[in-house]
Structure formats: C-alpha cells, structure tokens
Design an enzyme around this catalytic site. Structure first.
Site, short mmCIF file in Angstrom:
data_model
loop_
_atom_site.label_atom_id
_atom_site.label_comp_id
_atom_site.label_asym_id
_atom_site.label_seq_id
_atom_site.Cartn_x
_atom_site.Cartn_y
_atom_site.Cartn_z
N ASP A 21 -10.02 -3.66 -5.16
CA ASP A 21 -9.21 -2.65 -4.49
C ASP A 21 -9.36 -1.33 -5.24
O ASP A 21 -9.22 -1.30 -6.47
CB ASP A 21 -7.75 -3.10 -4.52
CG ASP A 21 -6.81 -2.21 -3.75
OD1 ASP A 21 -7.23 -1.14 -3.28
OD2 ASP A 21 -5.63 -2.58 -3.63
N HIS A 54 -8.03 -5.06 -1.02
CA HIS A 54 -6.84 -4.41 -0.49
C HIS A 54 -6.44 -5.01 0.86
O HIS A 54 -7.28 -5.17 1.75
CB HIS A 54 -7.09 -2.91 -0.32
CG HIS A 54 -5.85 -2.14 0.00
ND1 HIS A 54 -4.96 -1.76 -0.97
CD2 HIS A 54 -5.34 -1.68 1.17
CE1 HIS A 54 -3.96 -1.10 -0.42
NE2 HIS A 54 -4.17 -1.04 0.89
N SER A 81 0.82 -1.20 0.00
CA SER A 81 0.00 0.00 0.00
C SER A 81 0.86 1.26 0.00
O SER A 81 1.67 1.46 -0.91
CB SER A 81 -0.98 -0.05 1.17
OG SER A 81 -1.98 0.93 1.05
#
Length: 312
Positions: free
Chosen positions: A252, A282, A157
C-alpha cells in the site's frame, strides 16, 4: 506498540496478485485518462453489483443526523450495545453509503455494535473542512441519540483520516467522549513523502496518481495542508486521544503513513495496536469474500474493535 518485523521485500503471492489485477481493471483510470469527477463516479456507478445477498442485520435505516445523511445498522443484540461511527473511504472524493453497505453490515454483525455510517460531503464540490465537519455533526448526533453508550470511530483510507480527526475534534471541542478508534490503512499525509509512496507508486491498485488527485481535490488550498484536521501527521498534538487500532498493508502506498501515525500516537502516550499485513494491498479488508487471508484479517480487525468496546 507492536511493530511489524522487517522482512526482505518480495512480490504479492499469486492469489493476491490476481485480486489486485481484477480490482485495478474494475477501477476507473482516474488522474491519468479520466479526470472529470462526474465521469469517474458514473464509471463506478455502472459497475455490476456484487452477487449474493448482503449480510443480514436486524434493522437498517437511513436517517438525518442534523442535516448529515447517515445509515444506521442495528444488530439488535442488546439495548445498550456500543456504537461505531464509521466514515467510508474513497479519497474524500468517491464512494458513499452504498459502496460500504456490505462492509458496515459485516462490521455490525461481528462487533455486535450499532454502526452509524456517515454520508459526508465529498470533494471537489465540497473541499476541506466539509467532510470532518459533517462527520463531527454525525458523531454529536449519535451521542445524543444513543446516550450513555460506548462510542468508537472507525474508517478505511480517507475515512480513517476522518475517524482520527474526529478524536481530535472531540478532544478540542469538549466531546463527545470516544472510547477507541479503528483506522484501516489511513490516508493521513498530503506530502506523500514516505518510502512506501515510492515503492508502491504503481501496480498495487491504489497508485501515486490517485493519491495526488485525491489530495488536490480535498485540500486545494496549500495553507490547509498543515491543519491537523486535514493532515493528522502534520505535527498535530495527539495527546489525550483514545486507544487506537491500525491495520496496514505491505503493498500500500499509505503503509508508512499508517506506521508513522502509530509511532506518533504511541509517543504521545496513546495506547496503540498495529496489525500489519505484509502481503496485502490497499482496500483488502473490503475484499474478504475473494481472498481467505483477507477474510481472516478482517475477522481479526473486527474482533479487536469488539474487544476494545467491551465494558470493563
């Protein structure tokens, strides 16, 4: 570069849907009901710790990397093992060494590499460029402490943003040499303009509201949002970067940013591998213990990184 095949869009399967709902319930309602960073961090700190022992690693130590706290995971497999500099996710605002401890332990065991996890300064107290500068300091320290080792950078991320920014900084500042980069569902573009940000805006754990809040905290100055060291998709020169492995997820909001970055890297002559998991969301690599498909995907991701670090 391998591209994910186009398939008609359907919802997550029941096991994935259940895990999304559980993860969402355990996460603070930030950017909507909860906006104070102290409250958000307190909410996360109060959550129950995972059951069971952490994956065993031969040596784990907290170190000072020229002023940047790091945690070093050494599986003690061999004296010249490669090294992975890992940057944790959390939108540049949340998470820390402890939140990603089990992930880094698993990474060290699977790759047989030393993992150096970076406790970079977080926004909003320390906005851009504090995080990439801390990560670069830790990278330089790592190269000095482990001379002659093959070094990878990796992150999930926001941490994947920092990992790929490290390759830009290392290229532009003359080192250290980086062998490869592993980017797990990277957070790369503050404009949030691609289709996946609309398709997956709500209902899949990470939301559009979260991302807006994260980016506003990390790059409050509009002028910084076009810096390649904050937003690598903002027309950065990507030539001369090390080979990249990206993991993306179909549900995501960041899906299309990761795929666009893979295309941009390939267009710049960088070798790229993409593993796209159409039915995932995610953060799923950190939930391998709760979902067999996530465990299999993580095993593949770590094996890919291990292979990229192998000599020859």
């Amino acid at each position: 570069m391998n591209r994910p095949p186009h398939r008609p869009r359907t919802g997550p399967d029941p096991a994935v849907r259940n895990l999304i709902d559980l993860a969402t319930a355990a996460f603070p309602p930030l950017a909507t009901e909860m906006t104070d960073i102290a409250d958000v961090r307190a909410f996360l700190a109060a959550r129950p710790r995972p059951d069971g022992p952490a994956p065993a690693v031969a040596r784990v130590s907290d170190r000072d990397a020229d002023g940047v706290p790091v945690r070093v995971y050494d599986p003690a497999v061999h004296a010249t093992a490669p090294v992975i500099v890992f940057c944790h996710g959390g939108g540049f605002v949340l998470c820390d060494l402890d939140s990603h401890d089990a992930f880094c332990r698993s990474l060290a065991r699977a790759t047989e590499a030393v993992v150096v996890s970076v406790d970079y300064r977080r926004a909003p107290e320390h906005p851009f460029p504090a995080a990439p500068e801390d990560a670069y300091t830790a990278l330089s320290w790592t190269a000095a402490i482990f001379p002659g080792r093959r070094i990878a950078v990796a992150g999930d991320s926001a941490g994947a943003n920092l990992a790929t920014v490290l390759t830009l900084l290392a290229r532009d500042r003359g080192g250290p040499a980086i062998t490869c980069q592993a980017l797990y569902y990277p957070m790369l573009d503050p404009t949030r303009s691609r289709a996946s940000h609309r398709e997956n805006a709500q209902g899949y754990f990470l939301t559009a509201d979260h991302l807006r809040w994260y980016w506003d905290a990390y790059v409050p100055r509009p002028a910084d949002r076009t810096s390649p060291y904050a937003a690598p998709l903002a027309g950065a020169d990507l030539s001369g970067l090390p080979p990249a492995h990206l993991v993306t997820a179909g549900f995501d909001p960041l899906r299309d940013d990761g795929l666009a970055y893979a295309t941009a890297l390939a267009s710049a002559g960088v070798s790229v591998t993409v593993h796209h998991h159409a039915g995932m969301f995610h953060g799923f690599l950190s939930m391998a213990g709760a979902l067999p498909a996530a465990a299999e995907a993580r095993e593949t991701a770590f094996a890919t990184l291990r292979g990229a670090l192998a000599p020859g």
